[in-house]
Scaffold this active site. Structure first.
Site, PDB file in Angstrom:
ATOM      1  N   ASN A 168      25.070 -31.086  -1.010  1.00 53.40           N
ATOM      2  CA  ASN A 168      24.230 -30.195  -1.834  1.00 53.40           C
ATOM      3  C   ASN A 168      23.089 -29.529  -1.053  1.00 53.40           C
ATOM      4  OD1 ASN A 168      24.548 -32.242  -4.832  1.00 53.40           O
ATOM      5  ND2 ASN A 168      25.698 -30.436  -4.237  1.00 53.40           N
ATOM      6  N   ASP A 226      28.188 -32.866 -13.621  1.00 54.15           N
ATOM      7  CA  ASP A 226      28.573 -31.549 -13.101  1.00 54.15           C
ATOM      8  C   ASP A 226      28.566 -30.471 -14.191  1.00 54.15           C
ATOM      9  OD1 ASP A 226      29.453 -29.711 -11.262  1.00 54.15           O
ATOM     10  OD2 ASP A 226      31.552 -30.287 -11.409  1.00 54.15           O
TER      11      ASP A 226
HETATM   12  C1  FPP Z   1      26.078 -30.423 -10.486  1.00 55.53           C
HETATM   13  O1  FPP Z   1      26.112 -29.233 -11.219  1.00 55.53           O
HETATM   14  C2  FPP Z   1      24.739 -30.984 -10.563  1.00 55.53           C
HETATM   15  C3  FPP Z   1      23.912 -31.189  -9.511  1.00 55.53           C
HETATM   16  C4  FPP Z   1      24.281 -30.869  -8.107  1.00 55.53           C
HETATM   17  C5  FPP Z   1      22.566 -31.753  -9.704  1.00 55.53           C
HETATM   18  C6  FPP Z   1      22.488 -32.809 -10.755  1.00 55.53           C
HETATM   19  C7  FPP Z   1      21.074 -32.997 -11.074  1.00 55.53           C
HETATM   20  C8  FPP Z   1      20.584 -33.294 -12.291  1.00 55.53           C
HETATM   21  C9  FPP Z   1      21.393 -33.552 -13.480  1.00 55.53           C
HETATM   22  C10 FPP Z   1      19.125 -33.337 -12.495  1.00 55.53           C
HETATM   23  C11 FPP Z   1      18.391 -34.261 -11.612  1.00 55.53           C
HETATM   24  C12 FPP Z   1      18.748 -35.668 -11.790  1.00 55.53           C
HETATM   25  C13 FPP Z   1      17.862 -36.645 -11.897  1.00 55.53           C
HETATM   26  C14 FPP Z   1      18.309 -38.064 -11.807  1.00 55.53           C
HETATM   27  C15 FPP Z   1      16.454 -36.348 -12.126  1.00 55.53           C
HETATM   28  P1  FPP Z   1      26.365 -27.871 -10.456  1.00 55.53           P
HETATM   29  O2  FPP Z   1      25.054 -27.294 -10.101  1.00 55.53           O
HETATM   30  O3  FPP Z   1      27.298 -28.126  -9.308  1.00 55.53           O
HETATM   31  O4  FPP Z   1      27.052 -27.017 -11.563  1.00 55.53           O
HETATM   32  P2  FPP Z   1      28.179 -25.912 -11.347  1.00 55.53           P
HETATM   33  O5  FPP Z   1      29.373 -26.617 -10.757  1.00 55.53           O
HETATM   34  O6  FPP Z   1      28.412 -25.417 -12.734  1.00 55.53           O
HETATM   35  O7  FPP Z   1      27.604 -24.881 -10.436  1.00 55.53           O
END
Ligand code: FPP
Length: 243
Positions: free
Chosen positions: A72, A24
């Protein structure tokens, strides 16, 4: 990099068998730099690869990462597409993991995913199925509640077909129907980014898991941060309801 205490000194029997990570903070990392959110996910994917390799190096048996939750989909289309494209890139790249002896599995509902992604997932699972260096579970379109629901549904089918008696359904039997089977329950779940919640990740499986919440954004997460989380886990007193 000089080997850390976890790499060189800690008794390997003390490190968690199964670690879960909620990756996250990608969006906030990008926002802080006035970059589009997607660049946070790109950096997050790089960190994911680095941490996966490190987990294997220090003897973790199972790593489960939360890459995309069922919730998501509610993000802007552009962001969803960019995460899906990262997944595509990763799936192609991942064939490089062949040399690393990592068994790759995808947990979650595949029905809503593009056909080419599902095909690559299946290929990767099949190619790596006998690898025994570490198991990597990648949660895509995953929700802990859906995991329990799909298990309940499949159990009901087994009962209907006469393959199972309802009174024989116990925790052990139930667990066999979860996406994560046959992996053991996670010993440790790490959530960076300062949020202190589980967000529908491995709900059934985390009944006795130790949680470590860290005030760092996922794209900034390093091997040393993982060491810190493991050290904290090792210092915890796990009693599983006993005294
Ligand atoms: C949460 O951060 C992250 C996600 C919803 C996506 C996670 C994806 C990756 C790390 C890349 C893809 C993974 C693979 C296995 C290729 P957020 O966007 O919710 O961050 P925020 O809370 O700061 O908005």
């Amino acid at each position: 990099m000089t080997p850390s205490k976890i790499e060189s000194e800690i008794d390997k029997s003390l490190v968690p068998v199964h670690i879960g990570i909620i990756m996250d903070g990608n969006g906030r990392w990008a926002k802080k730099r006035r970059l589009p959110r997607t660049s946070g996910h790109y950096k997050g994917a790089e960190v994911f690869k680095k941490i996966t390799r490190y987990c294997k190096k220090i003897g973790i048996s199972v790593l489960t990462v939360f890459a995309f939750s069922t919730e998501n989909w509610q993000r802007p289309k552009e962001e969803v597409n960019s995460i899906m494209n990262l997944l595509r890139t990763y799936l192609v790249d991942a064939f490089g993991f062949k040399d690393e002896n990592i068994k790759i599995r995808f947990i979650g509902n595949r029905e809503a995913l593009d056909e080419d992604i599902v095909k690559k997932m299946e290929e990767l699972e099949s190619v790596s199925k006998d690898f025994d260096g570490m198991t990597l579970n990648i949660a895509v379109n995953y929700s802990g509640r859906t995991d329990v629901l799909q298990a309940a549904r499949r159990l009901a089918e087994s009962v209907k077909e006469g393959a199972l008696e309802a009174e024989n359904i116990d925790e052990k039997e139930f667990s066999k129907y979860l996406y994560t089977y046959p992996c053991p329950d996670p010993d440790l779940i790490i959530r960076p980014s300062g949020e202190c919640r589980l967000s529908n990740f491995m709900l059934w499986q985390s009944a006795y898991t130790e949680f470590v919440f860290m005030d760092i954004l996922w794209p900034d997460f390093t091997e040393r941060d993982l060491d810190k989380a493991i050290e904290e886990y090792i210092n915890r007193d796990r009693r599983f309801g006993k005294i």
